[in-house]
Design a protein around this motif. Structure first.
Motif, PDB file in Angstrom:
ATOM      1  N   MET A   1       0.848  -1.190   0.000  1.00 13.25           N
ATOM      2  CA  MET A   1       0.000   0.000   0.000  1.00 13.25           C
ATOM      3  C   MET A   1       0.884   1.240   0.000  1.00 13.25           C
ATOM      4  N   ARG A   2       0.713   2.085  -1.013  1.00 14.31           N
ATOM      5  CA  ARG A   2       1.504   3.300  -1.126  1.00 14.31           C
ATOM      6  C   ARG A   2       0.861   4.411  -0.307  1.00 14.31           C
ATOM      7  N   ILE A   3       1.642   4.963   0.630  1.00 16.72           N
ATOM      8  CA  ILE A   3       1.122   5.960   1.566  1.00 16.72           C
ATOM      9  C   ILE A   3       1.896   7.262   1.400  1.00 16.72           C
ATOM     10  N   SER A   4       1.167   8.359   1.381  1.00 20.41           N
ATOM     11  CA  SER A   4       1.778   9.680   1.329  1.00 20.41           C
ATOM     12  C   SER A   4       1.298  10.487   2.526  1.00 20.41           C
ATOM     13  N   HIS A   5       1.964  11.594   2.766  1.00 15.86           N
ATOM     14  CA  HIS A   5       1.598  12.472   3.881  1.00 15.86           C
ATOM     15  C   HIS A   5       1.394  13.893   3.371  1.00 15.86           C
ATOM     16  N   LEU A   6       0.327  14.508   3.819  1.00 19.93           N
ATOM     17  CA  LEU A   6       0.021  15.896   3.456  1.00 19.93           C
ATOM     18  C   LEU A   6      -0.145  16.705   4.723  1.00 19.93           C
ATOM     19  N   SER A   7       0.711  17.701   4.879  1.00 18.27           N
ATOM     20  CA  SER A   7       0.587  18.585   6.026  1.00 18.27           C
ATOM     21  C   SER A   7      -0.228  19.804   5.619  1.00 18.27           C
ATOM     22  N   CYS A 112      -0.920   7.483  -5.169  1.00 20.73           N
ATOM     23  CA  CYS A 112      -0.794   6.638  -3.988  1.00 20.73           C
ATOM     24  C   CYS A 112      -2.185   6.172  -3.599  1.00 20.73           C
ATOM     25  N   GLU A 113      -2.245   5.213  -2.719  1.00 16.62           N
ATOM     26  CA  GLU A 113      -3.545   4.676  -2.313  1.00 16.62           C
ATOM     27  C   GLU A 113      -4.075   5.331  -1.049  1.00 16.62           C
ATOM     28  N   VAL A 114      -3.171   5.806  -0.207  1.00  9.11           N
ATOM     29  CA  VAL A 114      -3.584   6.446   1.040  1.00  9.11           C
ATOM     30  C   VAL A 114      -2.779   7.724   1.234  1.00  9.11           C
ATOM     31  N   VAL A 115      -3.468   8.791   1.579  1.00 10.87           N
ATOM     32  CA  VAL A 115      -2.816  10.045   1.944  1.00 10.87           C
ATOM     33  C   VAL A 115      -3.232  10.379   3.375  1.00 10.87           C
ATOM     34  N   LEU A 116      -2.273  10.420   4.261  1.00  9.69           N
ATOM     35  CA  LEU A 116      -2.541  10.823   5.637  1.00  9.69           C
ATOM     36  C   LEU A 116      -2.518  12.349   5.676  1.00  9.69           C
ATOM     37  N   VAL A 117      -3.670  12.950   5.941  1.00 15.09           N
ATOM     38  CA  VAL A 117      -3.868  14.385   5.809  1.00 15.09           C
ATOM     39  C   VAL A 117      -3.877  15.038   7.182  1.00 15.09           C
ATOM     40  N   GLY A 118      -2.847  15.820   7.455  1.00 16.76           N
ATOM     41  CA  GLY A 118      -2.776  16.472   8.753  1.00 16.76           C
ATOM     42  C   GLY A 118      -2.836  15.451   9.881  1.00 16.76           C
ATOM     43  N   GLU A 119      -3.500  15.838  10.979  1.00 13.57           N
ATOM     44  CA  GLU A 119      -3.585  14.958  12.143  1.00 13.57           C
ATOM     45  C   GLU A 119      -4.897  14.198  12.227  1.00 13.57           C
ATOM     46  N   HIS A 120      -5.897  14.587  11.416  1.00  8.85           N
ATOM     47  CA  HIS A 120      -7.239  14.076  11.672  1.00  8.85           C
ATOM     48  C   HIS A 120      -7.889  13.345  10.498  1.00  8.85           C
ATOM     49  N   TRP A 121      -7.314  13.412   9.283  1.00 10.81           N
ATOM     50  CA  TRP A 121      -7.970  12.879   8.094  1.00 10.81           C
ATOM     51  C   TRP A 121      -7.054  11.951   7.305  1.00 10.81           C
ATOM     52  N   VAL A 130     -12.043  -0.441 -15.381  1.00  9.65           N
ATOM     53  CA  VAL A 130     -12.081  -1.743 -16.036  1.00  9.65           C
ATOM     54  C   VAL A 130     -11.630  -1.493 -17.466  1.00  9.65           C
ATOM     55  N   LYS A 131     -10.508  -2.038 -17.844  1.00 11.15           N
ATOM     56  CA  LYS A 131      -9.892  -1.699 -19.122  1.00 11.15           C
ATOM     57  C   LYS A 131     -10.833  -1.964 -20.292  1.00 11.15           C
ATOM     58  N   GLY A 132     -11.034  -0.924 -21.101  1.00 11.92           N
ATOM     59  CA  GLY A 132     -11.776  -1.077 -22.339  1.00 11.92           C
ATOM     60  C   GLY A 132     -13.271  -0.886 -22.260  1.00 11.92           C
ATOM     61  N   VAL A 133     -13.801  -0.627 -21.074  1.00  8.18           N
ATOM     62  CA  VAL A 133     -15.250  -0.435 -20.932  1.00  8.18           C
ATOM     63  C   VAL A 133     -15.515   0.819 -20.097  1.00  8.18           C
ATOM     64  N   PRO A 134     -16.703   1.430 -20.258  1.00  9.66           N
ATOM     65  CA  PRO A 134     -16.971   2.668 -19.519  1.00  9.66           C
ATOM     66  C   PRO A 134     -17.380   2.476 -18.063  1.00  9.66           C
ATOM     67  N   HIS A 135     -17.895   1.299 -17.706  1.00  8.66           N
ATOM     68  CA  HIS A 135     -18.331   1.123 -16.312  1.00  8.66           C
ATOM     69  C   HIS A 135     -17.136   0.834 -15.412  1.00  8.66           C
ATOM     70  N   GLY A 136     -17.384   0.890 -14.116  1.00  9.33           N
ATOM     71  CA  GLY A 136     -16.321   0.674 -13.149  1.00  9.33           C
ATOM     72  C   GLY A 136     -16.517  -0.576 -12.322  1.00  9.33           C
ATOM     73  N   ARG A 137     -15.438  -1.053 -11.738  1.00  4.41           N
ATOM     74  CA  ARG A 137     -15.466  -2.170 -10.800  1.00  4.41           C
ATOM     75  C   ARG A 137     -14.218  -2.083  -9.936  1.00  4.41           C
ATOM     76  N   LEU A 138     -14.376  -2.337  -8.658  1.00  3.03           N
ATOM     77  CA  LEU A 138     -13.237  -2.404  -7.754  1.00  3.03           C
ATOM     78  C   LEU A 138     -12.799  -3.853  -7.616  1.00  3.03           C
ATOM     79  N   SER A 139     -11.548  -4.119  -7.879  1.00  2.00           N
ATOM     80  CA  SER A 139     -11.019  -5.469  -7.744  1.00  2.00           C
ATOM     81  C   SER A 139     -11.012  -5.895  -6.282  1.00  2.00           C
ATOM     82  N   ASP A 140     -10.834  -7.187  -6.059  1.00  2.00           N
ATOM     83  CA  ASP A 140     -10.716  -7.677  -4.692  1.00  2.00           C
ATOM     84  C   ASP A 140      -9.547  -7.006  -3.977  1.00  2.00           C
ATOM     85  N   GLU A 141      -8.474  -6.735  -4.739  1.00  2.00           N
ATOM     86  CA  GLU A 141      -7.303  -6.094  -4.155  1.00  2.00           C
ATOM     87  C   GLU A 141      -7.626  -4.667  -3.714  1.00  2.00           C
ATOM     88  N   GLN A 142      -8.391  -3.948  -4.533  1.00  2.00           N
ATOM     89  CA  GLN A 142      -8.748  -2.577  -4.168  1.00  2.00           C
ATOM     90  C   GLN A 142      -9.707  -2.542  -2.975  1.00  2.00           C
TER      91      GLN A 142
END
Length: 274
Positions: A1-7, A112-121, A130-142
């Motif tokens: 999981m890629r995590i970033s920080h935003l102050s 990134c997948e997660v951004v830790l925002v300040g102290e509270h968010w 979904v490659k090649g189609v207009p609708h969406g789907r979240l994979s099991d991994e997501q």
């Protein structure tokens, strides 16, 4: 999981700017249903600057490109280059991820997948493409990323972001292209108490509603707008825009939509689809 920080300079409130569905082309004359998307994108950025909108970060919620080219993604990078704030982005159904990954890692843009925002968010940034189609789907991994982020940071208020709308928006033609496994998505959210809102793009219109006690919001596109509550494909004369968020330390959210003034970027109202 890629995590970033935003102050934030303000410990009480973090401000975000949502830009979505720019649909840029390599060709500077490229138009989508009668609207030059580079010109409308630049006009939106200019209006945000002229209004002196304050924000700590940009959230770009997909469909940055219309033609999959590296040049189109570079136009996005160039368009926001004067802003020093980080831009967190995620893919939409029109995007081509290899080119996104090669171009949008430059400068202040970050995926990134997660951004830790300040102290509270925290922001959880999901890939619903979904490659090649207009609708969406979240994979099991997501879905697992979402569940893990909500569990690990149970004490943080959470904003969940994805491209596709996770509930019907009220337009039959558009709702067939929503998140197709939305029940699985909401099942994860229902396990937790820290999700304050879900933010999406895709629908080219402003939305602010509630589902299962959770706020759901979308922003106008920077180019064409889809007519709300239309069973068949229909465009709207409402102007391009953006959305602003203020995330407060108590978990509440203030938000407003900004739009261009005038009639410069009107679409071809005779269009039957795209």
């Amino acid at each position: 999981m890629r995590i970033s920080h935003l102050s934030s300079h303000n410990s009480q409130t973090v401000r975000l700017l949502q830009i979505t569905d720019t649909h840029l082309f390599a060709d500077p004359n490229g138009c989508l249903l009668g609207v030059n998307t580079v010109d409308s994108f630049r006009a939106v950025v200019s209006e945000i600057q002229s209004q002196d909108v304050k924000f700590d970060a940009i959230i770009a919620t997909g469909d940055i490109s219309q033609d999959h080219t590296p040049e189109s993604y570079q136009r996005f990078v160039d368009g926001i280059a004067e802003w020093p704030q980080t831009c967190y982005w995620l893919p939409g159904n029109h995007d081509y991820q290899p080119e996104m990954q090669s171009v949008l890692v430059k400068s202040t843009l970050e995926r990134c997948e997660v951004v830790l925002v300040g102290e509270h968010w925290q922001l959880v940034m999901l890939d619903s493409q979904v490659k090649g189609v207009p609708h969406g789907r979240l994979s099991d991994e997501q879905l697992a990323v979402l569940d893990a982020a909500l569990s690990k940071q149970a004490g943080r208020h959470t904003l969940v972001l994805l491209h596709h709308h996770p509930l019907p928006a009220g337009s039959a033609w558009l709702d067939q292209h929503q998140l197709h496994n939305r029940d699985a998505f909401w099942a994860v959210l229902d396990k937790h108490t820290n999700v304050k809102a879900v933010v999406c793009g895709h629908i080219h219109q402003a939305l602010d509603t509630e589902h299962n006690g959770c706020r759901v919001m979308a922003a106008p596109s920077t180019c064409i707008q889809f007519k709300p509550d239309s069973d068949d494909f229909a465009l709207d004369t409402t102007t391009p825009g953006w959305r602003e968020f203020s995330l407060h330390q108590d978990g509440t959210i203030s938000t407003k939509v900004g739009r261009l003034q005038g009639t410069e970027f009107q679409p071809d109202m005779h269009s039957k689809g795209y």
